[in-house]
Design an enzyme around this catalytic site. Sequence first.
Site, mmCIF file in Angstrom:
data_model
loop_
_atom_site.group_PDB
_atom_site.id
_atom_site.type_symbol
_atom_site.label_atom_id
_atom_site.label_comp_id
_atom_site.label_asym_id
_atom_site.label_seq_id
_atom_site.Cartn_x
_atom_site.Cartn_y
_atom_site.Cartn_z
ATOM 1 N N CYS A 135 42.443 45.515 45.427
ATOM 2 C CA CYS A 135 43.247 45.632 46.640
ATOM 3 C C CYS A 135 44.590 44.954 46.396
ATOM 4 C CB CYS A 135 42.533 44.970 47.816
ATOM 5 S SG CYS A 135 42.295 43.185 47.602
ATOM 6 N N GLU A 139 36.902 30.977 50.971
ATOM 7 C CA GLU A 139 37.786 31.411 52.058
ATOM 8 C C GLU A 139 37.428 30.697 53.355
ATOM 9 O OE1 GLU A 139 38.781 35.248 54.843
ATOM 10 O OE2 GLU A 139 38.122 35.664 52.789
#
Length: 315
Positions: free
Chosen positions: A12, A126
């Site tokens: 991505c 994250e």
Amino acid sequence: MQIKLANPRGFCAGVDRAIEIVNRALEVFGPPIYVRHEVVHNKFVVEDLRNRGAIFVEELDQVPDDVIVIFSAHGVSQAVRSEAAGRGLKVFDATCPLVTKVHIEVARYSRDGRECILIGHAGHPEVEGTMGQYDASNGGAIYLVEDEKDVAELQVRNPERLAFVTQTTLSMDDTSRVIDALRTRFPAIGGPRKDDICYATQNRQDAVKQLADECDVVLVVGSPNSSNSNRLRELAERMATPAYLIDGAEDLQRSWFDGVERIGITAGASAPEVLVRGVIQQLQAWGATGADELAGREENITFSMPKELRVRSLL
């Protein structure tokens, strides 16, 4: 056996940017370049960068003075940023801009005196970075929930001053159920205008559903510590299609394909296309034919590089 390929799959924009930041830093400044945590969760990518001179560490106390440090695509807490600044370390931030968006939301809720609920997986970097954006010194708090059970058991201080955010790489279906549970239990809860789950995660999950619907078995190319890759495998399995998460062709087992007519292949957002090609070659060596891409959503998003690396690379 026929091979079908999910579209889109693999890298991505955030992963592309993070890897390029490490590569350009190595080109401009030379090795060693220190990277806090694996820049992206893929064994092949990390090993390639390590061979080029990147040194991966988990904490800044493993980093000597007067070196360059890169923060991984998963983001870091404010405490880590403060530690780096206090030591005078030169930092390039490879945090995905879509993760940064969530960080900004959490910081805003903290400033506004609203408690925050993060939907995510405990222990994921994250999640650690996102929770570390909340300043609890003003009496607020940030909470982590993974599922509806966590929501049912959650105790907050003021349900009228509450907001939620999500990890960017979750299952869309699972997250939707958790959000519904939050809104039912806390009717006044606020949230982002747009879902925090990133475009690439959404697109790859949509694509793997199509793949699982058309194939007898699904292969997900990605490392075991990749959140988005694991979600792809889970989605295929929920559609009653056997699915396997593999780092590359070396993990394939011929017995998986006994009686199989259609093999689907996708890749997590941190898995390079070269690994997919290796899997295709091995399957073709075992008699599989074709490698047809399914129709899918085109992705043309790019994220800019840090200015210093961008300018220096043009000299």
